[in-house]
Scaffold this motif. Structure first.
Motif, PDB file in Angstrom:
ATOM      1  N   ILE A 277      -7.374  38.897   4.590  1.00 22.90           N
ATOM      2  CA  ILE A 277      -5.919  38.199   4.416  1.00 22.90           C
ATOM      3  C   ILE A 277      -6.112  36.907   3.410  1.00 22.90           C
ATOM      4  O   ILE A 277      -6.647  36.144   4.050  1.00 22.90           O
ATOM      5  CB  ILE A 277      -5.325  37.881   5.720  1.00 22.90           C
TER       6      ILE A 277
ATOM      7  N   ARG B  80      -0.579  34.423  17.259  1.00 20.52           N
ATOM      8  CA  ARG B  80       0.806  34.086  16.744  1.00 20.52           C
ATOM      9  C   ARG B  80       0.865  34.375  15.104  1.00 20.52           C
ATOM     10  O   ARG B  80      -0.136  34.932  14.630  1.00 20.52           O
ATOM     11  CB  ARG B  80       0.945  32.583  16.603  1.00 20.52           C
TER      12      ARG B  80
ATOM     13  N   PHE C  71       5.151  34.031   0.151  1.00 18.27           N
ATOM     14  CA  PHE C  71       6.100  33.080   1.302  1.00 18.27           C
ATOM     15  C   PHE C  71       6.237  33.918   2.300  1.00 18.27           C
ATOM     16  O   PHE C  71       7.000  34.832   2.075  1.00 18.27           O
ATOM     17  CB  PHE C  71       7.252  32.394   0.664  1.00 18.27           C
ATOM     18  N   ILE C  72       5.877  33.878   3.666  1.00 13.89           N
ATOM     19  CA  ILE C  72       5.952  34.731   4.643  1.00 13.89           C
ATOM     20  C   ILE C  72       6.946  33.841   5.734  1.00 13.89           C
ATOM     21  O   ILE C  72       6.527  32.630   6.102  1.00 13.89           O
ATOM     22  CB  ILE C  72       4.657  35.286   5.377  1.00 13.89           C
TER      23      ILE C  72
HETATM   24  N1  LIG Z   1       2.446  32.367   6.518  1.00 18.43           N
HETATM   25  C1  LIG Z   1       2.207  32.541   5.231  1.00 18.43           C
HETATM   26  O1  LIG Z   1       3.289  32.388   4.553  1.00 18.43           O
HETATM   27  C2  LIG Z   1       0.850  32.928   4.576  1.00 18.43           C
HETATM   28  C3  LIG Z   1       1.052  33.207   3.110  1.00 18.43           C
HETATM   29  C4  LIG Z   1      -0.370  33.568   2.665  1.00 18.43           C
HETATM   30  C5  LIG Z   1      -1.461  33.751   3.435  1.00 18.43           C
HETATM   31  N2  LIG Z   1      -1.410  33.511   4.756  1.00 18.43           N
HETATM   32  C6  LIG Z   1      -2.668  33.823   5.551  1.00 18.43           C
HETATM   33  O2  LIG Z   1      -2.237  34.709   6.847  1.00 18.43           O
HETATM   34  C7  LIG Z   1      -3.144  34.352   7.711  1.00 18.43           C
HETATM   35  C8  LIG Z   1      -2.261  34.296   8.925  1.00 18.43           C
HETATM   36  O3  LIG Z   1      -1.386  33.192   8.645  1.00 18.43           O
HETATM   37  P1  LIG Z   1      -0.324  32.490   9.596  1.00 18.43           P
HETATM   38  O4  LIG Z   1       0.733  31.933   8.935  1.00 18.43           O
HETATM   39  O5  LIG Z   1       0.209  33.665  10.662  1.00 18.43           O
HETATM   40  O6  LIG Z   1      -1.211  31.520  10.423  1.00 18.43           O
HETATM   41  P2  LIG Z   1      -0.845  30.688  11.592  1.00 18.43           P
HETATM   42  O7  LIG Z   1       0.515  31.063  12.334  1.00 18.43           O
HETATM   43  O8  LIG Z   1      -1.229  29.320  11.599  1.00 18.43           O
HETATM   44  O9  LIG Z   1      -1.936  31.657  12.863  1.00 18.43           O
HETATM   45  C9  LIG Z   1      -3.282  31.477  12.520  1.00 18.43           C
HETATM   46  C10 LIG Z   1      -4.193  32.277  13.360  1.00 18.43           C
HETATM   47  O10 LIG Z   1      -5.353  31.967  13.282  1.00 18.43           O
HETATM   48  C11 LIG Z   1      -6.062  31.598  14.421  1.00 18.43           C
HETATM   49  N3  LIG Z   1      -7.497  30.672  14.239  1.00 18.43           N
HETATM   50  C12 LIG Z   1      -7.327  29.684  13.566  1.00 18.43           C
HETATM   51  N4  LIG Z   1      -8.633  29.176  13.423  1.00 18.43           N
HETATM   52  C13 LIG Z   1      -9.240  30.146  14.106  1.00 18.43           C
HETATM   53  C14 LIG Z   1     -10.841  30.196  14.435  1.00 18.43           C
HETATM   54  N5  LIG Z   1     -11.695  29.333  14.061  1.00 18.43           N
HETATM   55  N6  LIG Z   1     -11.201  31.465  14.884  1.00 18.43           N
HETATM   56  C15 LIG Z   1     -10.369  32.342  15.231  1.00 18.43           C
HETATM   57  N7  LIG Z   1      -8.967  32.228  15.322  1.00 18.43           N
HETATM   58  C16 LIG Z   1      -8.500  30.867  14.447  1.00 18.43           C
HETATM   59  C17 LIG Z   1      -5.144  30.997  15.164  1.00 18.43           C
HETATM   60  O11 LIG Z   1      -5.338  31.118  16.699  1.00 18.43           O
HETATM   61  P3  LIG Z   1      -5.524  29.619  17.562  1.00 18.43           P
HETATM   62  O12 LIG Z   1      -4.494  29.990  18.519  1.00 18.43           O
HETATM   63  O13 LIG Z   1      -6.897  29.655  18.077  1.00 18.43           O
HETATM   64  O14 LIG Z   1      -5.108  28.459  16.785  1.00 18.43           O
HETATM   65  C18 LIG Z   1      -3.820  31.831  14.780  1.00 18.43           C
HETATM   66  O15 LIG Z   1      -3.930  33.066  15.632  1.00 18.43           O
HETATM   67  C19 LIG Z   1      -4.164  33.179   7.214  1.00 18.43           C
HETATM   68  O16 LIG Z   1      -5.051  33.651   6.855  1.00 18.43           O
HETATM   69  C20 LIG Z   1      -3.139  32.617   6.242  1.00 18.43           C
HETATM   70  O17 LIG Z   1      -3.895  31.935   5.398  1.00 18.43           O
HETATM   71  C21 LIG Z   1      -0.413  33.225   5.187  1.00 18.43           C
END
Ligand SMILES: NC(=O)c1ccc[n+]([C@@H]2O[C@H](COP(=O)([O-])OP(=O)(O)OC[C@H]3O[C@@H](n4cnc5c(N)ncnc54)[C@H](OP(=O)(O)O)[C@@H]3O)[C@@H](O)[C@H]2O)c1
Length: 247
Positions: free
Chosen positions: A140, A15, A187-188
């Motif tokens: 990331i 996701r 912020f994404i």
């Molecule tokens: N969204 C933002 O605004 C933002 C900003 C800065 C940085 N980031 C970084 O960008 C990355 C993705 O963020 P997102 O917002 O897309 O997060 P998200 O929607 O919560 O998705 C997280 C993903 O990581 C997987 N995951 C979690 N724990 C795991 C594990 N132990 N092993 C393998 N996969 C695992 C989840 O899969 P499951 O289906 O297994 O849970 C999911 O596919 C993260 O590193 C986050 O810190 C996001």
């Protein structure tokens, strides 16, 4: 961009940002190794999308914080595609709390998945990349790893750790034709930002020079650029994708 003949492993591809990075690479003709910690309805939807579009892929369920799981993910990738050429360490979680209230479990789980997961996957990836004298590692991170945030000491430490790790790796493997860079999204638009109330969103928007939140595609585009041949002279860098929030 064309990644024909290249294999990319995207961790956390079920996701959000990871899903759209995986789809962007598939559209650019890469073989894609999709990872998530478990099978879920939303991971199945991603798999169905790859099936429907006949994208070359393999789904590798495994927890990146566990070395044995990571070995299995890479074994599956090499069985299907030979080797991983591009690694995108995207899997990440948040467990926010003020430090006074933060449990050991909240600290450990964030460090284990975000930082140790990056170590585990990179360690498995680099040997074949070295043999091949070509590789791309894109981690990331987050702007929170650069500026901190109250209630996110665990997350900020993990994301700052990823930046230090990225620079150390860039120096270790550069002569072998491998680049290692980090991106730091701000912020994404995601489940997380969608759940913020309107007042808070307005407040955040005022601090972003470009006046809007980023998209998962903004992150995917930067990751693809760093993975491409035209970025071959860029390593050890952190690229903020934040509309100018941090500069
Ligand atoms: N969204 C933002 O605004 C933002 C900003 C800065 C940085 N980031 C970084 O960008 C990355 C993705 O963020 P997102 O917002 O897309 O997060 P998200 O929607 O919560 O998705 C997280 C993903 O990581 C997987 N995951 C979690 N724990 C795991 C594990 N132990 N092993 C393998 N996969 C695992 C989840 O899969 P499951 O289906 O297994 O849970 C999911 O596919 C993260 O590193 C986050 O810190 C996001």
């Amino acid at each position: 961009m064309n990644f024909n003949q290249k294999t990319v492993l995207v961790t956390g591809a079920s996701r959000g940002i990871g899903k759209d990075i995986a789809i962007a690479f598939a559209k650019a003709k890469a073989n894609v190794v999709l990872n998530a910690s478990r099978m879920s309805d939303y991971f199945q939807e991603v798999i169905d999308y790859f099936e429907e579009n006949q994208f070359p892929y393999v789904a590798a369920v495994g927890d990146v914080s566990k070395q044995d799981d990571v070995k299995k993910i890479f074994a599956l990738a090499s069985e299907k595609f030979g080797q991983v050429d591009i690694l995108v360490n995207n899997a990440g979680i948040i467990r926010d709390n003020l430090l006074m209230r933060m449990s050991e479990e909240e600290w450990d789980s964030v460090i284990d998945i975000n930082l140790k997961g990056t170590y585990n996957c990179t360690k498995e990836a680099i040997r074949p990349m070295m043999k091949n004298k070509w590789g791309r590692i894109i981690n990331i991170s987050s702007v929170i790893g650069l500026i901190g945030n109250p209630g996110q000491a665990n997350y900020a430490a993990s994301k700052a750790g990823i930046i230090g790790f990225t620079k150390a790796m860039a120096k270790e493997v550069g002569k072998k034709g491998i680049t290692c860079n980090a991106v730091a999204p701000g912020f994404i638009i995601s489940d997380m930002t969608e759940s913020l109330n309107e007042d808070l969103k307005e407040k955040y928007l005022l601090s972003i020079p470009l006046g809007k939140f980023g998209t998962t595609l903004d992150v995917a585009n930067t990751v693809m650029f760093l993975a491409s041949d035209i970025a071959e002279y860029i390593t050890g860098q952190v690229i903020n994708i934040d509309g100018g929030l941090v500069m």
